[in-house]
Design a protein around this motif. Structure first.
Motif, mmCIF file in Angstrom:
data_model
loop_
_atom_site.group_PDB
_atom_site.id
_atom_site.type_symbol
_atom_site.label_atom_id
_atom_site.label_comp_id
_atom_site.label_asym_id
_atom_site.label_seq_id
_atom_site.Cartn_x
_atom_site.Cartn_y
_atom_site.Cartn_z
ATOM 1 N N GLN A 284 -1.984 5.344 13.036
ATOM 2 C CA GLN A 284 -2.405 3.946 12.979
ATOM 3 C C GLN A 284 -1.452 3.082 12.162
ATOM 4 O O GLN A 284 -1.100 1.970 12.580
ATOM 5 N N TYR A 285 -1.069 3.573 10.995
ATOM 6 C CA TYR A 285 -0.176 2.778 10.146
ATOM 7 C C TYR A 285 1.174 2.570 10.824
ATOM 8 O O TYR A 285 1.750 1.485 10.764
ATOM 9 N N ASN A 288 0.904 -0.125 13.688
ATOM 10 C CA ASN A 288 0.855 -1.503 13.216
ATOM 11 C C ASN A 288 2.199 -1.965 12.686
ATOM 12 O O ASN A 288 2.544 -3.152 12.781
ATOM 13 N N TYR A 289 2.989 -1.053 12.122
ATOM 14 C CA TYR A 289 4.337 -1.422 11.699
ATOM 15 C C TYR A 289 5.205 -1.734 12.920
ATOM 16 O O TYR A 289 5.993 -2.685 12.907
ATOM 17 N N GLY A 355 0.504 6.189 5.726
ATOM 18 C CA GLY A 355 0.408 5.002 4.881
ATOM 19 C C GLY A 355 -0.851 4.916 4.067
ATOM 20 O O GLY A 355 -1.073 3.930 3.365
ATOM 21 N N TYR A 359 -7.601 5.094 7.268
ATOM 22 C CA TYR A 359 -7.233 3.819 7.885
ATOM 23 C C TYR A 359 -8.448 2.923 8.095
ATOM 24 O O TYR A 359 -8.348 1.704 8.000
ATOM 25 N N GLN A 363 -6.500 -0.897 5.754
ATOM 26 C CA GLN A 363 -5.323 -0.973 6.622
ATOM 27 C C GLN A 363 -4.052 -1.287 5.836
ATOM 28 O O GLN A 363 -3.002 -1.505 6.421
ATOM 29 N N ASN A 365 -0.841 -0.562 4.274
ATOM 30 C CA ASN A 365 0.096 0.517 4.564
ATOM 31 C C ASN A 365 0.946 0.818 3.332
ATOM 32 O O ASN A 365 1.904 0.102 3.038
#
Length: 810
Positions: A284-285, A288-289, A355, A359, A363, A365
């Protein structure tokens, strides 16, 4: 004989008439053509106005996908058009939100008709004055069109088209419709596209319920979503919010008490911010990056709903191993947490990113947004800067408590636990992470060079050129630390992407329909192969002989560096083999809390939990990658010879015999400094004395020692007479007892007398004798009939007719 004027031939008159007729015909045809073209252009542009409606655009959006890096890719996330945007009507947006965005983005929004020539002129003049683009002249209408109309690349033609569309749009739509559409399309960072989604993301509420401080925060973000992100840059976000509030106050949108209350309101915490859309179950981290990189490059409108196919570098097998390693070493849910980033140094691929521990709960990170001081893990950049300057690791320094003069202050440096090793070379100082020696080395090579090498290697966070940078006082995050160390693992070459540039390489290729673009690795030389090999050999000994011994692998060489900050608030290990580089940070993410007993009753240092996690991850990771053990390139230490040098004017220079604080340094052959310093005999620095009281300035000069010389200039009314206005020279160096000219103000019409404590009649008489006027007000406290307050204060420069306000106790 009588002379007659010769008549002009009739033929010439006929030619002139025909030319005039032809010119008239061409002019008429030209005007008709221009009118026809203008009408056609306006008609064509007008036909595009309906396409700008956000609701209409949303109907044509297509889902995109983010995939992992496997041979048979798995879907990590869906880039839905509605993922980050909620379209609102005007009455669903709080009026204070509209006022805030108008105040900061386009204060003449309700006055212009789409294009603001006044703002364009003001922006042009500001850019000319500052010799850089510092102010924009686009209106909200133009910005909306730029956001909604993304078919063309940036060009003069597109700007003209935007202006024409803005004018047309203002003829057809109301100001409220345009403002609502604009708020529905702008990007607010953290995946929030439009004010509706932004209100939910940052505050968990609908946009109709936004308060003044919330609206001001959101209004400040669109100008630069990364810079004003309240999660990663809370200080910049708060300053930007304050600017929005100041504009609203100046424009009469809010009252002073509202301004002061909103200015002190807290920002949303990282735990409160919930990113929008369908979240993936894996990585997930990382995902999103990736989204943030894509939005920065292509804009939200194209990323969410543009049908992109994004293939990434994430290896789900390594991602599982990274999470498993952290969970195995850090089993206490209430204890410290960890972040981990792993990179293949051969191609720059980011293979794994952890991160945070949960999560769903946060969120934030830690691998990207968690900027913390790296401590001694930053010392390899000091060593790399020294090698880049030709300094040999055989150079010796004395490990002892040191005090380094920094102009007007002193920097005192001590080793942890108070242990000092005496005379040692740079190799030993690195192995044992000696702060004293590295502070002295930073003084030799210069903090600017350390910051330069770190940036070139891959550190993207802001780095100030302070001397403490050499001991890791400047913040960085695990992703950029892993990337920078992978530069050393790759022979001194930093790897960028051919599409996304100087960013960690998380994307391998991007598809959109039939078009596919590869984000190929692009190498940038940071340090020569020979010097990188020397650095790698020293960092290998950190693992085999020094503070990183818990990270040693049985079957292959490892290079790396531990890092521990003061009071054990952060702990790092960043290490690498030729095939894999990884950075591990351990600490408490919500606060800087000391970890003095968390490692089995002992302090958490870089060589404890971080080294344990690194080894627990890297051993199975290399087996998983099926990479056979491989040595680092070997090299012999180049021959070196001694020179007396000093760091001066931003570079290392040879001592001319007069330099204070010079030291002997070994330089590789043919790499000695080329410039000789121009040090003066008994040289001292010239301190900055402007704005200081004259007595303090005299004392400061005497301590150098330098000789003050006083000159005067006429004082301005109300100016203090005891402060230094200017000095000559303002900075630089002089020999001891040389002269420094100090400029002081001298009154031309006397000074304001002291009247506090006097009876009001005496005070008034005293002021009148000096040609000063006065205004009297009442004070609630003090001795009745006496002056308890005056402004200007006593002793400042006066002028005839100056008004002195006094308060008299009643």
């Amino acid at each position: 004989m009588r002379l007659r004027r010769k008549p002009r031939p009739a033929r010439k008159n006929g030619r002139r008439i025909r030319k005039l007729r032809l010119l008239a015909l061409v002019t008429v045809l030209g005007l008709l053509s221009m009118a026809s073209f203008t009408f056609g252009l306006i008609t064509a542009i007008a036909s595009q106005v309906p396409e700008l409606d956000p609701a209409r655009q949303q109907k044509f959006e297509h889902d995109g996908y983010i995939y992992d890096g496997a041979k048979h890719p798995q879907v990590l996330a869906v880039l839905r058009g509605s993922e980050s945007r909620v379209l609102l009507t005007s009455d669903q947006i709080a009026p204070i939100m509209k006022q805030a965005i108008v105040a900061i983005e386009d204060k003449r929004f309700y006055e212009h008709r789409g294009v603001d020539l006044h703002a364009i002129g003001r922006a042009f003049w500001a850019d000319v004055r500052n010799k850089a683009v510092v102010e924009g002249g686009s209106t909200i209408t133009q910005q909306f069109i730029k956001n909604a109309y993304v078919k063309d690349r940036r060009s003069v033609a597109r700007k003209l088209k935007e202006a024409a569309l803005a004018w047309q749009l203002e003829q057809r739509k109301s100001k409220d419709w345009i403002l609502t559409a604009y708020l529905n399309t702008i990007y607010f960072g953290n995946g929030a596209y439009g004010v509706g989604q932004a209100a939910i993301t940052y505050f968990g509420k609908p946009a109709s319920e936004l308060t003044l401080p919330e609206a001001a925060l959101l209004a400040g973000i669109p100008r630069d979503p990364a810079r004003y992100d309240p999660v990663t840059n809370p200080r910049a976000a708060k300053q930007r919010r304050r600017l929005v509030l100041e504009q609203m106050l100046a424009q009469g949108a809010i009252a002073p008490d509202q301004y002061h209350d909103a200015r002190s309101a807290a920002l949303p915490s990282p735990e409160q911010i919930h990113l929008p859309g369908t979240q993936p179950s894996q990585g997930q981290y990382f995902v999103n990056y990736v989204k943030q990189q894509l939005v920065d490059e292509y804009g939200s409108a194209q990323v969410f709903g543009g049908g992109m196919r994004v293939y990434t570098t994430l290896d789900l097998g390594l991602q599982k191993l990274a999470r498993r390693a952290i969970a195995k070493v850090l089993s206490n849910p209430d204890g410290p947490q960890a972040a981990l980033v792993a990179i293949d140094p051969r191609n720059g691929d980011v293979l794994a990113m952890v991160g945070g521990s949960n999560y769903r709960e946060s969120q934030f990170n830690l691998a990207v947004q968690g900027e913390r001081q790296p401590g001694s893990a930053f010392k390899p950049f000091v060593l790399a800067a020294a090698l880049d300057e030709g300094i040999s690791p055989a150079t010796r320094f004395v490990s002892h408590p040191v005090v380094i003069p920094l102009g007007d202050r002193l920097w005192q440096v001590n080793n942890y636990e108070g242990e000092y090793l005496g005379s040692i070379d740079l190799q030993s100082a690195t192995i044992h992470s000696d702060n004293s020696v590295y502070a002295q080395l930073t003084q030799v090579v210069g903090p600017q060079n350390v910051a330069r090498i770190a940036r070139n290697a891959g550190i993207r966070s802001k780095l100030n050129s302070y001397f403490a940078i050499g001991l890791g006082a400047e913040a960085a995050n695990p992703l950029e630390m892993a990337r920078a160390f992978s530069t050393f693992a790759n022979g001194g070459n930093r790897l960028d992407g051919s599409i996304l540039g100087n960013e960690p390489r998380v994307v391998t290729r991007i598809g959109n329909g039939k078009n596919k673009r590869a984000n190929n690795p692009v190498a940038h030389r940071v340090l020569s192969p020979t010097k990188t090999a020397v650095l790698n050999s020293i960092l290998q000994k950190v693992v085999t002989e020094g503070t990183g011994h818990r990270a040693a692998l049985a079957d292959r060489p490892v290079a790396g560096k531990t890092g521990t900050t003061e009071n054990y608030g952060d702990a790092w290990f960043v290490g690498y083999t030729p095939q894999l580089a990884a950075a591990v940070w351990v600490g408490y993410p919500r606060e800087l809390r000391s970890m003095e007993t968390e490692y089995h009753g002992e302090p958490v240092a870089g060589g404890t939990y971080p080294a344990d996690i690194w080894k627990t991850f890297t051993e199975p990771a290399l087996d998983y990658l099926k990479d056979e053990p491989e040595p680092f390139p070997s090299t012999s230490m180049p021959y070196a010879s001694p020179r007396e040098v000093v760091f001066r004017d931003g570079r290392i220079q040879i001592d001319n015999g007069n330099c204070y604080g010079s030291r002997e340094v070994l330089f590789f052959t043919d790499q000695e400094p080329s410039k000789t310093a121009n040090c003066k005999p008994n040289e001292v620095d010239v301190p900055d004395l402007v704005g200081q009281p004259i007595e303090a300035a005299r004392t400061r000069l005497a301590g150098q020692p330098l000789t003050p010389s006083i000159v005067y200039k006429p004082a301005q009314p109300g100016q203090r007479l005891d402060l230094v206005l200017n000095q000559i020279p303002k900075r630089g160096r002089l020999s001891a007892y040389d002269k420094v000219v100090l400029v002081l103000p001298r009154p031309t019409h006397g000074t304001v007398p002291k009247i506090i404590g006097l009876p009001v009649s005496v005070a008034e008489e005293k002021l009148e004798r000096r040609g000063l006027r006065f205004e009297v007000d009442k004070a609630a406290s003090g001795e009745s009939g006496r002056v308890v307050f005056q402004l200007p204060r006593a002793g400042v420069a006066a002028e005839p007719g100056m008004v002195v306000k006094i308060a008299v106790a009643t």
